[in-house]
Structure formats: C-alpha cells, structure tokens
Write an enzyme that holds these catalytic residues in place. Structure first.
Site, PDB file in Angstrom:
ATOM      1  N   SER A  41       0.792  -1.227   0.000  1.00  0.00           N
ATOM      2  CA  SER A  41       0.000   0.000   0.000  1.00  0.00           C
ATOM      3  C   SER A  41       0.826   1.279   0.000  1.00  0.00           C
ATOM      4  CB  SER A  41      -0.930   0.005   1.213  1.00  0.00           C
ATOM      5  OG  SER A  41      -0.168   0.018   2.396  1.00  0.00           O
ATOM      6  N   GLY A  42       2.111   1.188   0.194  1.00  0.00           N
ATOM      7  CA  GLY A  42       2.938   2.387   0.209  1.00  0.00           C
ATOM      8  C   GLY A  42       3.472   2.744  -1.163  1.00  0.00           C
ATOM      9  N   CYS A  82      18.020   3.843   0.084  1.00  0.00           N
ATOM     10  CA  CYS A  82      18.131   4.681  -1.110  1.00  0.00           C
ATOM     11  C   CYS A  82      19.334   5.601  -1.042  1.00  0.00           C
ATOM     12  CB  CYS A  82      16.847   5.474  -1.327  1.00  0.00           C
ATOM     13  SG  CYS A  82      16.275   6.406   0.105  1.00  0.00           S
ATOM     14  N   ASN A 136      14.791   7.398  -6.076  1.00  0.00           N
ATOM     15  CA  ASN A 136      14.778   6.639  -4.820  1.00  0.00           C
ATOM     16  C   ASN A 136      13.777   5.487  -4.816  1.00  0.00           C
ATOM     17  OD1 ASN A 136      12.903   8.934  -4.764  1.00  0.00           O
ATOM     18  ND2 ASN A 136      12.330   8.132  -2.762  1.00  0.00           N
TER      19      ASN A 136
END
Lengths: 365, 365, 365, 365
Positions: free
Chosen positions: A10-11, A157, A332
């Site tokens: 969900s992110g 990242c 990222n």
C-alpha cells in the site's frame, strides 16, 4: 515464469514494485497483500483500488489485496518482495522462508546490518533472530553472493547512492583519504506516506530542511559496505559523517561525498577520476558515469534518472582544497528501492539485470 | 528623508529594492533606471509597468524608468543602489561618486574583493580602477566601517550565509579546524532573469543540479571574510572548498559548512555550540540562532525566512565523525541582496538596522 | 491603540493574523490562544514556539498561547479575531460578545450565510443561535454595514475572488446573463494543516485535482452576495455553478467566472469591460484591475499578489462564443482570510483600509 | 520491424518520441535529425548528447543527429515522425511523402484543420499546399481512416483531452446543450523549450497564469472534431469557448468542459453519465473512465497518468445549475503528443494500439 508476490503493497514502494512486476517478462505477479496489523486499512480491495495510477483491468489489476497470510503467500509464490516496516519484515522474512518461499527480497532495513551489535545500536526496536543469513543486495558490490541468496536485504536509497559514489576510491593508490562528509538531498517519497505535519504539502514545499544533520541510519550500512571494500581513512578507521536534507522533490535524491585528500607533496595534480570511475563501472548496466556538462543540465541530477533504474555518478577533484567531490543521483523508488530489488531478483534467478528494467528516464517531468 | 535611487531596476534584485524602499520610512525613492546599454529594453516605462507585482499608483509607482544617466541620478539622490552587472557597476560606482552621490551601495561583486590580484583571478572580466576604497557590507562583520563608507560592496547571497555560519568559530579555542567543506543549495532567483535553457521551468523544476561542484566565485569573498576574522585551518592556511547545487526553489538558499575537528585526545565531548553562537550574535537583530526542532520544520530552513531579512543559523557537533555541521539559511533576495543593502545603508545613515526591514517571514508560501 | 486577540492561532490563518497584527500600527496584540478542545495540543507555549517563522523576542513573540478562555480574552481585548473551525466559532462568537468584547471578526463560515435554512443546508453541523446579527465582511460590498458591526463574518477565500470578479456586472445593461460557471484553482494552504493523505507533499505536488467538481460550500455565499447586488440570470434566478481544483501552489488562488451573454441582435460588438471594472473599483484600494499583458506574466495571477492584500481582476469578452471571461486572483491567506479580516477591522474602527496592510507583493517567490 | 525516423528531435516531444521508439518492439529507430534551419544548433551530435536523460550506448543512443535531409530520411525509413514547428512540417511532410516515405506522422498543427479557410484564420503563417489529404490522428475518433492514411496529423494536447471529454455527449438524447465552456490547465512542457521570460523557472513557478483567456488555437480542432461527431448546441451551431491557464506543472494537463443543459421540464434528474462514458470507451485501451474518488486523489488528475498513454475522463452532473462537468487529464507529452503519434502509427501498421505503450503511470512523481 517465476511466481512472485508483494507484501506491504500500500505504500509508495509497494506501488512501484507493482508497476515494475506488472511489466516484467519473467516474473508473474500472483500475490499482493498489505502489512499485517494495519488496522483499519485491512479491508480487501483490488490492486486497482489501492493505487490511483492503476486503472481497472482483468489481469494483475484485479488481484485481491488482503491482509498478509504467510501460508497463502508461500503457496502462490517462489519469491516474495517485502515492502513492510522493518519490525514487520524482521518477523515475516524468516516465517516466509520457513514456509517454503524460495527467495525473500526485503526492502526494509531489518537485515541490512550484519553485525548484531551494530544492528542493535541503529535499530534498537527491530528485534531479529540471530544469526541472520542475509545478503546485502547491492549488485555492484555483492553480485556473486546475490546469485545464491535466499534472503536479500535491499539497500537503502541514500546508501545506494553514497556507496556507488565512493566505491571506486578503493582502487585509488598513493593518496590518503583524510575524512569523508556526505551531504544528501532527498525528495518526499523517501519518507513514505505516513501522516505527519512536516509531510504536508504546504509545509514540505520549498524547503531545504536539515532533517538529519547527523545520525542518519543509512550511515551504518554505508560504513559496512565501504569497509567491506577495504576503504579506510588516514586515522586508521573510517571517519565518515552524513547530513541529510529534505528538498522540494517528490521522487529522487542526490548525494555528494566530499573526501579530503592527504598525500605526499610530490606528484600533485588533478587526479584522473573519470577513468577510474569508467573502469570501475564498465560492466554495470545501471551505473552511468556522467560527464558533468554533456547535456542540458549539469549532472548527475536525479531529474535525468526519473522512472529508471540508473544511478548516475560523477567525480571531481577540487585542487584548490585538495578535495574530491563525488556526486551520485538516482530515483529513490527505483534504483533506491523497487528497481534495485527487481535487479537483485533478476540476478538471483539468472536473468539479465535489465529484464523488466529497461525503461529510459522520463524527462522532463 | 534621504533621497535614494535604484540603478538596474529591471531584474529580480531591482524589484526587491523597489519593494523595500517604497515601504521605508526614511528613504524616499526619487530615481529609478535600467542598466546603460541594455539595448532594446531601454524604452522608458513606469515602475508599475516594469514589474508585474506593482500596480498603478500616483507615488513611486509612477516614476519613469529610463536608461541610466549619472548626472540626473546625482542631482536627485544622496544614495544610489546599484543592481547592475559587475562590469557595469565597476564603471558606474566611481562615476556616481565623482558626480556627487554621497553613498553608493553596489550589489554586484565588482568591489567585494579587496586584493587586486585575487579580484583579477576570480573576476577577470571586471576591470576596475585600483585602489578601491570599498567596504565589504556585511553588518555582522564590518559594522564600524560601514558607518563611514562611501562605497559599500554588498556581499553575495551564498557568501552571506556561509560567513555567518562560520564566523563564531573564530572564538573556539583548544581545537583545530582540519578542513572546511561548504555545500550550498540555492533557488532560481539566484541566477537572475537571463534567458538560458537551464533556467526554463521544465528544465529547472525538480532538479538537484551540481552547477558549481567547485570553483564558485563566492569562495573568494568567504575566504577573505574568514581570514579577516582570523580563522585558520590546521595546515596554516584556510583549507576551504565549496560546492553549489540548484534545487527546486524560487527564493531562498541554504548553506552547510562541514568542519573537521582536530584536537587533543583529552577533553573530548560535545562542544557547547549553542552558547557560542547565541553569544556571537546576541546583538545582531537579523541573525537568529535556531533551535533545531523548535518548530514545525527542522531548522534552519530558507522556507521560514521568506520575505524577511533574517539569516537563521544553527550549529551541530557530530561526535561520531568529530565534525561540525553549521547550517545557515536566508532569503537570497532580502538578506542575500536587497535587504542587506538597505540594512547597510541604514547603518551608514545612523538609523536602526531594522528600519524598513521589520517584516516577519511569509509562511508558508 | 486597540487591544486585540487571536483565538485559534495554531493554523496557517492564525499565523498570518499574528504576522499582520504584529506589524500593525494601531492594533496591539494582547491575547493569543488555541482552540478549546484541541486535546493534546493545549500545552502552553509562546507565539515564537507555535510558528517556525517567528523567532524568539521580548514583545508579542513571548505572549503565552494557552487554551481559549472567554473571560480572559474579554478582559484583555476590545476586538477578537477567530481563526477557529466553524463549530467552535458558532459558540465562541456570541460568548465573547456577551462577555464584553466589542468586535468579533470570525474567519470561519459559521456566520456568513444569513438565511437560516440556507445555512442549515450547506453547514448542517454548524449549529448556531438564530437570529444572527452578523455582517458579511467584504469591504467592497458592505463597507457601510461593517462600520457599525459587532460581529463580522469574513468571507471565504474563493468566494472573495468570485464575488469581486462578478460584482461589476450588476451595472451591465442591455444584455442578459445566460448562466455562470466558476472554475477555481487553489493552493494547499486553503485546506489548512489537518493531516490527511491527499495533503501529503508527495500526493499533493503536481496535481490538478478536481476536489469539488460541484457542490463547493462557497457557492452559497457567492449566490448570497450576488443576489444582494441584484445580479440575475435570464432564467429569473441565478444559474451559477462552481467547480474547484487543487493545483500545485502553496499560497494563492485564481477564479475564472465564465458568463454566457444573451442579448439582442442589434448592437453586438466587444463590450467595454475595462472601463466598467475600472469604474466599479475606482475607490477600492485593494482591488487592482489589471491589463492582461502589462507585465512579465499574463494577469491576473496569484503569483503577483503573494503576501499582499490585493485582489487582481480582469475581464475579457470572447466574442466568438459571446462569453465573458472574468478572472480574479489573490493570496488566500491575506485578502482571502487574515488580511481581509484586518481590513474589515480597520474600517470598523475608522482607520484607513491600508493600515498595516500596505506591504507590496513578494515577487517572485 | 518497421524502420522509423524522428525529425525535429531536439525538443521535449522529440525526446519523448526517442524514448518510446527506443523501447518499441516493432519499430526500429534508424534516422534522427534536427529541424532544418535551426542555425547554430546544427552541429552533429549523438542522440545521447542531445538529451540528458539518455546515457551513452551502442545502439540507438549512438545514432548521429544532423540537420534534416529528406532523401536520407526517405532511404532509411518507412515512417517518419515530425516533431517540427508547423511552418517546417508544412514543407517537410509533402517532401518526405514525395521522396518515398510511406507514412508521415506530423505532431505539429500544420495539417490538423481540414477546411483551408479555417486553417488560414487560425494559422495564417503556416502556408501549405491545398488540398491536404491528412487524417486527424485521434484513434478514438478516426480509427478506420488512420488505418490507411499516409499523412497523419496528430492532435494537439489540449484538444485531445477536450475532445475525449466531450465525444460521448453525441449519444445524449432528449436534452439540448446550451453552450460549452472549456477551462484548460497546462504544464510548462506544453510550451516547448523556446527561451522567453515567461518560461523561466522563477517566473513560471507558482503561477495560475491566464495565457489564453480566449482565442487558443486548439479551439479550431476541437470544433472540427465535435462537429464531425454531430455535436451541436441549441443555437444551431456549436457555441464553444476555451480559456487556458499555465499552472505549476512540468508534464500534464487537465481540461474541464462545462456544458449547460437545456431540456424539457419533465424527466429531470441526475443523468446517468457514468454508463454513457463507460459504453463510449468500452473498446478504447487508452481512455480510462474514472470513478471520482476511487483512489487517493480525486480524479481525473494528470498526476496519475504521468509517463503513460492514458487519458482519464470523468463526467459529473451538477443538478443545482443543470450543468455538466466533464474532466479529462493526460500526459501532454505522451497521449497529448508522442504516445498518441505512436498509437496512430501502430494502428496504421496493423499492430495492437498498446505496442510499446504499455507502461503504467509513474506515481507519485
């Protein structure tokens, strides 16, 4: 076709994994779930309802997204990508492997730090069962180990950019590295979609916000990777600090590593960094050594990597201060997260690195 | 009322000078002109036609803006602000002074560097007649000299932030400064309104662009100011390099100075930087020493200085790497240009620094 | 000096009220509080701790901000500004007046709609005791009534722009208005600092988001104001719809009103709208009728009003479709909220409209 | 493999064509050139040097980009995409066809308007030899004709969105369309990379700039397409006006069409627009009929189409004003330009529409 799943979909990273896997010719998306314990958000929906960029469809878009069930994931998938918080990954990864999943690629920091004491210092809330047999999944550092890994810890990242900017220095001889300072500038997707006032558009737009002037947790994995390559500063250890700023960018980050040079008086002159970097990355499909001014914008710049799995790097020698300026930039959510995870999984299954990752950057955007 | 003029009014700094002077209680705007030699843009217009933010009006808005005429400026003004390119300022400033203007505040770099050889190295195209009797117009450094100056060289925007972040270190004792690296992040108004492809919205949005990884010209005035305060690095000179990035910001800049600490093994511990900085700036109305987390956003951040003459500073000691992290942020068109010029002119005429500059920052914007 | 207070000071509008009142020559800030019932956020702090743009200081910056207490506010203030949610204002405004406060300026919609039934339709959760004796605080519409008001309901931000774009049409004769469609584009400060996913920087940047394609609540006050001026469409009523979009802007809004013209075949030709608008606003200090191309950017544009109390308007006649295009732009936190409230309070106390509001727009920002 | 070329490759649309064609499985990029007469920019370079997003490579990245030569293009390519100014396309398209190129897809407005008189009114500087046998290349309108076309005129970006938002109304019966007003909001890539002050980052950021309150040239092709589908307003003609605004967006546009409904008193009620739109586009792979609130952000929004060939549409009926609100959003460089051109070329060669265009939107960015 390798059957794969995404847990924690969900992110922003989850959405990006879905985008990349939906277009991958050898991975078939079979299972999508949200984090366990997400409370009110565990109502089942389809992938298309979860992320606004995906429209309705009869294929992967129509997969049901429910709460994570380890057995179900293990039945449906050979490989599982975890885009879950570190606390959740620390539990799920061993459980999935125990249930028969062949490969777990974890995008959280749960398994990045190998030394248990160092892990506890930086991630005191992430309890994990030691020993951990995870491979730090940076292809440019650990390609061989990734090929046989069961648990791959995808790098952070900022750490990816910082490490790739510094790795070739391991080959520099005849000089000493006095100290290393890293200055990171990062966009808002790096903070995920948690609700907090500093994340609001009105508050987050137009900032240069020193959110981590020191003590950023990626420092730990940067040190671990550089030490693995034998990098040392002249004090005998690895004197390295990092400061990170939020800038007005949604997707993308840039890292500058400033390295003070200590060397004998004889033989001064500009170091041949271009060659060093070109040679170091000659076989890496996703590291582009950029000529500073060969385009419209000085590079490396995250703007010219958006949507791609490239990490662009360039190295400068500021002879006035005898200082190296090493700059790296990437997207990222791709090379800094989902793309790199897919790249590692490609390597793990013997595919070419570029499979499903060949999209050129979207520019300008 | 002191009668003042603005020469070179068509750029962003010119517009900002007009805004500040129009609201100043003791300076009366009597003369506004564009650069000589601006070619096609020398058609006379009113102030209101020159800048879209100003509407029609019967006062200063209706002043005619024509090409610069030295005699006319000298007849109408006691003080003249030059927002012209350095090449133009180098000619105009002495001419205006010779014609009887009492005070010239030049916002270009023409007169910032005192040493002629250093000036020629960094500004080879800016020919000026030596000796130059200009005062470097940073109030926090040169308040006394500004009081009697005829020619004030207003500092560069990045230089202002860098110097203010580093000045208090002159009082640090018992430690050595190993080297200084400055990382600047700046908005698009810093480049003026010249037309070039890298300045286009589509190209300039969303960047972290290393436009000056080394060799930025403000390095020269930063060195000059720090040496004047006695700052030295342990090599006996002043080992200092600067790298500057464009970020997606219109107005504002942030500077981080990273200072490596060398000191005796005894007495290690976190340095009391907050006190050092608070004391250094206790009498300066426009330097705010910020507590990192005393607000919605980590500070210093240019976002919380927009439209004001404040420079916010904070100092951190990263004990892991024995490294100081000194951050300063300001509005490049106010404290970095027009506001600082007005502040210096206030000091020159014996007014309080804050006169006409008391506006609080506009937030959020 | 009139002693004033701000209740509900923690939001963006609250911060803007503090900025304007701190610089106002005739209003003295004596009382600042947060909303009652704000739960965890009621820990007392100073004004400087509440908003990051304000630094420490010995004056208004050091006022304590605690939970709202009606008696205390009434003792300290002649006039109180309410920047509270409508439900809170509906209770506090009568309570403050009953406790002896002379003037309440409410910035919420609690008292904007005069007709009780219309109020209930649009604001069913905002219970208020009828009859309400509030004046709709748009100076350009209700200057005379504001002079003697005790309760001033400051207009909504979009409503202010929409009404000011349309008001002069009341003087148009010989034509009929067939229908009116309003298209509003607004920045993120218009939504306040509540936490919700659509407000996150990553989600809210780069959008053109139709958050209210119809049914926006400001429609009600726009209708009320236009009817008060006698505007009618040819169907006998006031056929008017509004659609509102979020755009990537922090501060500012733009409204376009599209009016279809119905008229007799004779006398067609371009309508002399410039004169009509110039005449309508000839005595209004904060409405600027802009010539479309008299500056760097086509106008009206919120960008050239930032930080000021101006509302810029322009009117075009698209003869191809016999359609009027009326555009208005303003800073939603100034003329759309805090500035307009101060302007109304100036009028109420017999001061010039411009007192404390004379700042020119900050450009570019 | 069909051999294709891109003429006029140096702009944003050119770069986007290169990106899409480089990843296309059935089109092989064989020829790339810049506009003839581009003067100082005609120095030959490689594709990788032309656009900063492309790194060095041995394939298409290494193609030489020189000035356009018709014979060479014809020898190397079956199909040529023209991303040239209209004046250049007007000459090149017939020349390329005469030289033997099989298909020309022109992305300029040179051949969009069929009626010569209408063309001359809107494009007086674009001289072309009549009659023109070009097909207006909107697949959703002209699929059959595209299949056999030699010259395809790719639609304008705003026109694509406007037409797709309105096309299904042709099937509405029992009501009359009183008038249509279109409000377009567009990003900076829509203006290309020409240098002008209104395009500068500092000037263009944060705007809502009414650059075409009326008279936008896409109005002509919108009318042409809607008339072709039989759309009429109740005055017997097609009463339609468009106003266009620049907003702070690099890539993407949104269009709202407001349609006033005139109908018999009987049978009023909310129109079933969702079904109408779903049916109209049931077979179109690149039009997504969005449910307004089925995701994180209200839709349609260009943000959720970035990098994809989708045009999202939604239709609302505002019963208060008996007004339809039709919203469409797309990526102006993909479905609004390069993607649509590739889609048309796919159709022309009998491939599936989606070939080379299946990338999902990049979100968030």
């Amino acid at each position: 076709m390798i059957e794969v799943g995404v847990v924690g979909a969900s992110g922003f990273v989850g959405g990006e994994l879905l985008r990349l896997l939906a277009g991958h010719p050898e991975f078939a998306l079979r299972y999508v779930s949200r984090s366990v314990g997400a409370g009110s958000t565990t109502v089942a929906c389809t992938v298309a309802e979860l992320h606004p960029q995906f429209g309705p469809g009869k294929g992967w878009q129509s997969l049901t997204v429910g709460p994570t069930r380890v057995e179900e994931a293990a039945q449906r998938c050979a490989a599982v990508f975890l885009a879950t918080p570190a606390e959740v990954s620390a539990e799920l990864a061993p459980a999935l492997l125990a249930a028969g999943v062949e490969v777990v690629v974890d995008l959280s920091p749960a398994f990045r730090i190998q030394n248990p004491a160092v892990h506890r210092r930086w991630y005191p809330k992430v309890a994990r069962t030691e020993p951990v047999e995870a491979v730090y999944g940076l292809p440019e550092l650990n390609r061989a180990a990734i090929r046989t890994a069961r648990l791959i810890a995808a790098p952070g990242c900022l750490a990816t950019a910082a490490i790739l900017s510094l790795l070739p220095l391991g080959e520099l001889t005849g000089i000493g590295l006095g100290s290393i300072t890293i200055d990171g500038k990062t966009g808002s997707t790096g903070s995920g979609n948690k609700l907090r006032e500093t994340g609001l558009h009105a508050v987050r737009s137009g900032v240069v916000s020193p959110y981590a002037p020191f003590g950023h947790r990626h420092t730990a994995e940067i040190r671990q990777a550089l030490r693995a390559r034998g990098l040392r500063t002249t004090d005998g250890g690895l004197r390295l600090g990092m400061s990170v700023y939020s800038v007005d960018l949604v997707r993308g980050l840039s890292v500058a590593a400033y390295v003070m040079i200590e060397r004998e008086a004889a033989g001064r002159g500009r170091l041949a960094l271009d060659e060093l970097y070109a040679h170091a990355y000659r076989d890496e499909p996703f590291v582009r050594v950029r000529d500073w001014r060969d385009g419209r914008v000085p590079m490396p710049d995250p703007k010219v990597t958006v949507g791609s799995n490239y990490c662009d790097v360039a190295a400068f020698h500021d002879t006035d201060a005898d200082r190296l300026v090493l700059v790296a930039a990437l997207d990222n959510l791709v090379k800094g997260a989902a793309g790199q995870a897919v790249q590692a999984c490609n390597i793990r299954y013997g595919f070419a690195d570029e499979l499903g990752l060949s999209a050129q950057p979207l520019y300008p955007v």
